[in-house]
Design a protein around this motif. Structure first.
Motif, PDB file in Angstrom:
ATOM      1  N   LEU A  64       0.680  -1.195  -0.057  1.00 11.56           N
ATOM      2  CA  LEU A  64       0.114  -0.136   0.159  1.00 11.56           C
ATOM      3  C   LEU A  64       0.745   1.139   0.011  1.00 11.56           C
ATOM      4  N   ASP A  65       1.840   1.097   0.550  1.00 15.77           N
ATOM      5  CA  ASP A  65       2.722   2.378   0.682  1.00 15.77           C
ATOM      6  C   ASP A  65       3.334   2.431  -0.457  1.00 15.77           C
ATOM      7  N   ALA A  66       4.139   1.477  -0.948  1.00 18.79           N
ATOM      8  CA  ALA A  66       4.737   1.732  -2.402  1.00 18.79           C
ATOM      9  C   ALA A  66       3.492   2.205  -3.562  1.00 18.79           C
ATOM     10  N   ALA A  67       2.082   1.937  -3.396  1.00 13.85           N
ATOM     11  CA  ALA A  67       1.210   2.141  -4.289  1.00 13.85           C
ATOM     12  C   ALA A  67       0.797   3.468  -4.132  1.00 13.85           C
ATOM     13  N   ALA A 124      -2.701   2.084  12.723  1.00 12.15           N
ATOM     14  CA  ALA A 124      -2.780   3.432  12.689  1.00 12.15           C
ATOM     15  C   ALA A 124      -1.264   3.951  12.292  1.00 12.15           C
ATOM     16  N   LEU A 125      -0.376   3.615  13.242  1.00 15.65           N
ATOM     17  CA  LEU A 125       1.292   3.963  12.778  1.00 15.65           C
ATOM     18  C   LEU A 125       1.594   3.539  11.461  1.00 15.65           C
ATOM     19  N   ALA A 126       1.328   2.219  10.926  1.00 16.84           N
ATOM     20  CA  ALA A 126       1.691   2.031   9.965  1.00 16.84           C
ATOM     21  C   ALA A 126       1.051   2.724   8.595  1.00 16.84           C
ATOM     22  N   ILE A 127      -0.271   3.082   8.844  1.00 18.77           N
ATOM     23  CA  ILE A 127      -0.916   3.581   7.672  1.00 18.77           C
ATOM     24  C   ILE A 127      -0.438   5.074   7.835  1.00 18.77           C
ATOM     25  N   GLY A 128      -0.177   5.665   8.772  1.00 15.86           N
ATOM     26  CA  GLY A 128       0.243   7.059   8.991  1.00 15.86           C
ATOM     27  C   GLY A 128       1.753   7.432   8.564  1.00 15.86           C
ATOM     28  N   PRO A 135      -1.287  17.298  11.534  1.00 10.95           N
ATOM     29  CA  PRO A 135      -1.377  18.884  11.082  1.00 10.95           C
ATOM     30  C   PRO A 135       0.019  19.385  11.847  1.00 10.95           C
ATOM     31  N   TRP A 136       0.731  20.029  10.947  1.00  8.37           N
ATOM     32  CA  TRP A 136       2.011  20.498  11.330  1.00  8.37           C
ATOM     33  C   TRP A 136       2.434  21.658  10.466  1.00  8.37           C
ATOM     34  N   ARG A 137       2.735  22.727  11.160  1.00  6.65           N
ATOM     35  CA  ARG A 137       3.340  23.999  10.616  1.00  6.65           C
ATOM     36  C   ARG A 137       2.369  24.462   9.250  1.00  6.65           C
ATOM     37  N   GLY A 138       0.973  24.357   9.353  1.00  9.44           N
ATOM     38  CA  GLY A 138       0.334  24.711   8.612  1.00  9.44           C
ATOM     39  C   GLY A 138      -0.199  23.888   7.224  1.00  9.44           C
ATOM     40  N   ARG A 139       0.196  22.606   7.466  1.00  7.06           N
ATOM     41  CA  ARG A 139      -0.331  21.657   6.416  1.00  7.06           C
ATOM     42  C   ARG A 139      -0.250  20.300   7.110  1.00  7.06           C
ATOM     43  N   TRP A 140      -0.837  19.327   6.337  1.00  6.71           N
ATOM     44  CA  TRP A 140      -0.858  17.943   6.944  1.00  6.71           C
ATOM     45  C   TRP A 140       0.390  17.261   6.413  1.00  6.71           C
ATOM     46  N   ARG A 141       0.998  16.529   7.476  1.00  3.99           N
ATOM     47  CA  ARG A 141       1.979  15.729   7.051  1.00  3.99           C
ATOM     48  C   ARG A 141       1.937  14.396   7.576  1.00  3.99           C
ATOM     49  N   ALA A 142       3.003  13.402   6.875  1.00  7.52           N
ATOM     50  CA  ALA A 142       3.072  12.061   7.147  1.00  7.52           C
ATOM     51  C   ALA A 142       3.792  12.088   8.558  1.00  7.52           C
ATOM     52  N   ILE A 143       3.785  10.949   9.301  1.00  5.15           N
ATOM     53  CA  ILE A 143       4.297  10.697  10.360  1.00  5.15           C
ATOM     54  C   ILE A 143       6.161  10.748  10.219  1.00  5.15           C
ATOM     55  N   ARG A 144       6.247  10.215   9.097  1.00  7.36           N
ATOM     56  CA  ARG A 144       7.840   9.981   8.807  1.00  7.36           C
ATOM     57  C   ARG A 144       8.335  11.283   8.336  1.00  7.36           C
ATOM     58  N   PRO A 147      11.123  15.055  12.351  1.00  5.73           N
ATOM     59  CA  PRO A 147      12.449  14.941  12.242  1.00  5.73           C
ATOM     60  C   PRO A 147      12.963  13.835  13.051  1.00  5.73           C
ATOM     61  N   LEU A 148      13.769  12.847  12.585  1.00 11.70           N
ATOM     62  CA  LEU A 148      14.455  11.761  13.282  1.00 11.70           C
ATOM     63  C   LEU A 148      13.380  10.488  13.663  1.00 11.70           C
ATOM     64  N   LEU A 149      12.306  10.842  13.489  1.00  8.99           N
ATOM     65  CA  LEU A 149      11.331   9.792  13.874  1.00  8.99           C
ATOM     66  C   LEU A 149      11.125   8.640  13.134  1.00  8.99           C
ATOM     67  N   LYS A 150      11.498   8.791  11.816  1.00 10.14           N
ATOM     68  CA  LYS A 150      11.092   7.679  10.885  1.00 10.14           C
ATOM     69  C   LYS A 150      11.517   6.251  11.295  1.00 10.14           C
ATOM     70  N   VAL A 151      12.847   6.325  11.702  1.00 10.09           N
ATOM     71  CA  VAL A 151      13.616   4.836  11.888  1.00 10.09           C
ATOM     72  C   VAL A 151      13.119   4.369  13.117  1.00 10.09           C
ATOM     73  N   PHE A 152      12.665   4.999  14.064  1.00  7.83           N
ATOM     74  CA  PHE A 152      12.162   4.807  15.421  1.00  7.83           C
ATOM     75  C   PHE A 152      10.898   4.408  15.193  1.00  7.83           C
ATOM     76  N   LEU A 153       9.942   4.877  14.510  1.00  2.00           N
ATOM     77  CA  LEU A 153       8.708   4.223  14.164  1.00  2.00           C
ATOM     78  C   LEU A 153       8.655   2.930  13.503  1.00  2.00           C
ATOM     79  N   ILE A 154       9.716   2.776  12.289  1.00  2.00           N
ATOM     80  CA  ILE A 154       9.737   1.515  11.706  1.00  2.00           C
ATOM     81  C   ILE A 154      10.107   0.648  12.650  1.00  2.00           C
ATOM     82  N   ALA A 155      11.327   0.664  13.535  1.00  2.00           N
ATOM     83  CA  ALA A 155      11.736  -0.373  14.568  1.00  2.00           C
ATOM     84  C   ALA A 155      10.687  -0.524  15.295  1.00  2.00           C
ATOM     85  N   GLY A 156      10.018   0.496  16.015  1.00  2.79           N
ATOM     86  CA  GLY A 156       8.972   0.127  17.051  1.00  2.79           C
ATOM     87  C   GLY A 156       7.794  -0.651  16.456  1.00  2.79           C
ATOM     88  N   VAL A 157       7.247  -0.425  15.323  1.00  4.61           N
ATOM     89  CA  VAL A 157       6.189  -1.250  15.007  1.00  4.61           C
ATOM     90  C   VAL A 157       6.803  -2.663  14.398  1.00  4.61           C
TER      91      VAL A 157
END
Length: 286
Positions: A64-67, A124-128, A135-144, A147-157
């Motif tokens: 789903l992410d790749a598509a 929800a974490l996997a989808i997000g 909502p962050w700094r005036g627009r909607w953003r992905a969790i990835r 800053p620096l959260l991406k690798v810890f999110l992947i590892a945690g899930v």
């Protein structure tokens, strides 16, 4: 090289890697390795179904992410992986749909609905991860994009799925697997940083602050090796076979040191992801 002119073995390898079947197999293997903590109860239907469920969930999430539509408007550049995924988007969605049906069947028939309060946040974490949900700094953003959260999110899930789900399925206390949970988390952080090295220029161009962007390639490698050392220490500390810990760690260290942005797709998709499979296989061999 045009797809039509590639030899059949290479086309099959591309399909295995870029459809995320290889990565889903690694997740299933790591789940099976976790089940070895409780050998008396892991040989039955519950253990097998958990392995299949993790395989299906991983296949669903990554396809789903790749598509995602916005990824198919991006030029593939020199990436054979991205070009393959853009050409085969319907097949990837078909795989995702099959995985979703398989996962839903197992969730309903194996009584996983009782664990929905735990499973839904993971979903929800996997989808997000790639979808704009914050909502962050005036627009909607992905969790990835945090800053620096991406690798810890992947590892945690990843750790929660491959260690936590087997514990739930066998009704075992998660405390009995805390050492493996920490080891798995640190290992995946170390390898996830390697993929940030792959994306160094692209992330820098969009001001996505990852370890390589903030610390440079060599600084990111030092962070990655530090997490790898922590994973090895946790593995040895829980009295796992030294060979099962040290040999995969040495291979991981070699890949981390060799990682460069210019490395080809096979270095990342086959070799780096394959280290997760090697690490799991080592527990069955040694």
């Amino acid at each position: 090289m045009p797809a039509a002119s590639r030899a059949l073995p290479l086309r099959l390898l591309d399909a295995l890697l870029y459809s995320s079947v290889w990565l889903a197999t690694a997740a299933a293997a790591q789940t099976a390795a976790t089940l070895r903590l409780w050998p008396a109860s892991s040989q039955g239907v519950a253990g097998l179904h958990t392995v299949v469920l993790v395989f299906a969930a991983t296949l669903l999430t990554y396809n789903l992410d790749a598509a995602l539509p916005f990824k198919h408007s991006q030029p593939p550049g020199t990436s054979g992986r991205k070009a393959w995924q853009q050409r085969h988007r319907p097949a990837m969605l078909g795989l995702a749909g099959t995985a979703a049906l398989t996962g839903a069947y197992l969730l309903l028939t194996d009584g996983w609905v009782h664990f929905l309060p735990i499973l839904l946040p993971l979903a929800a974490l996997a989808i997000g991860y790639s979808w704009p949900v914050l909502p962050w700094r005036g627009r909607w953003r992905a969790i990835r994009e945090v800053p620096l959260l991406k690798v810890f999110l992947i590892a945690g899930v990843w750790a929660a799925v491959t260690v936590g789900l087997p514990a739930l399925a066998l009704h075992r206390p998660l405390a009995s697997a805390l050492g493996l949970l920490g080891q798995r988390f640190c290992l995946v952080v170390a390898l996830a940083i390697v993929f940030d090295i792959r994306d160094y220029s692209r992330d820098g161009a969009v001001a996505l602050r990852t370890f390589p962007v903030l610390l440079g390639i060599n600084g990111a490698k030092l962070v990655s090796l530090s997490f790898l050392a922590a994973a090895m220490a946790l593995g040895l500390g829980r009295e796992a076979s030294p060979l099962a810990v040290v040999l995969p760690t040495a291979l991981c260290a070699a890949v981390i040191i060799a990682a460069q942005e210019r490395r080809g797709d096979y270095f990342f998709a086959l070799v780096t992801d394959g280290l997760l499979l090697v690490q799991a296989a080592a527990y069955f061999i040694f």
